[in-house]
Design an enzyme around this catalytic site. Sequence first.
Site, PDB file in Angstrom:
ATOM      1  N   ILE A  86      -6.856   0.813   0.205  1.00  0.00           N
ATOM      2  CA  ILE A  86      -6.370   0.717  -1.169  1.00  0.00           C
ATOM      3  C   ILE A  86      -4.877   0.416  -1.156  1.00  0.00           C
ATOM      4  CG2 ILE A  86      -6.154   1.890  -3.378  1.00  0.00           C
ATOM      5  CD1 ILE A  86      -9.079   1.332  -2.470  1.00  0.00           C
ATOM      6  N   LYS A  87      -4.533  -0.709  -1.742  1.00  0.00           N
ATOM      7  CA  LYS A  87      -3.126  -1.101  -1.797  1.00  0.00           C
ATOM      8  C   LYS A  87      -2.467  -0.425  -2.993  1.00  0.00           C
ATOM      9  CE  LYS A  87      -2.106  -5.449  -0.809  1.00  0.00           C
ATOM     10  NZ  LYS A  87      -2.172  -6.931  -0.925  1.00  0.00           N
ATOM     11  N   VAL A  88      -1.408   0.296  -2.693  1.00  0.00           N
ATOM     12  CA  VAL A  88      -0.658   0.996  -3.741  1.00  0.00           C
ATOM     13  C   VAL A  88       0.799   0.522  -3.658  1.00  0.00           C
ATOM     14  CG1 VAL A  88       0.110   3.256  -4.580  1.00  0.00           C
ATOM     15  CG2 VAL A  88      -2.180   3.009  -3.568  1.00  0.00           C
TER      16      VAL A  88
END
Length: 226
Positions: A86-88
């Site tokens: 998950i890219k945050v």
Amino acid sequence: MLILIDDADVTKIKELYAKYPYDGVTTNPTILSKTGNPDPMDQLKKIQSVIPKDAMLHAQVLSTETEDMVREARHMVSVLGENTYIKVPVTANGLKAIDILAKEGISVTATAVYGVMPAFMAAKAGAKFLAPYVNRLDNLGYDGVQIAKDIHTMIKASGYETEVLGASFKNSQQVLEMGKFGIGVVTVNPDTLKSLALNQVAEKAVQDFIQDFEECCGAGKTMLDF
Ligand code: G3P
């Protein structure tokens, strides 16, 4: 160095995988929007269906508040599976979300990294990968390659297992610099990926070999004919 495809177009991803082994795919909201598919989860599942089961898939949250980012990330993992990173984005709210998600065992790629210290803070928060935007940094007047190297040096000096995932490349030279420095992962758009392996001099050398061989052994001949 792992090499990821920075694109969401299934046809392009299939074409690239047919020629070389890659290690997965990264997307961002802009990249997904370029596919024209209004259902991003459907598009991400389509990508999963054409890459190896153990290949990484990175996809980004859209929310900007910590709690919303966390809920969105949990939802994405529940739909796409645990091999989803998950890219945050590394904002103040994003850093807190990275901390919460990492403690839950969700794999996080800290993205939109525009400096060494924000990257370091994301590593401290538990991100598995840090994605400095090399070419975008260059376009802001900074040295994107150097910033990626400095992040790598700092996280390794501190003993973190986090790896730099170099992103936003315009040319093969920027990618080469990552590899020479021992940076763990890069994500590269299809056009730049093609340029990584393209070598006009090698192509010309092959043509010269064929010409010499054919003059001696006959037109169209290969070793199979003898
Ligand atoms: O996916 C993030 C990064 O790779 C963006 O690249 O080419 O839009 O600067 P670019």
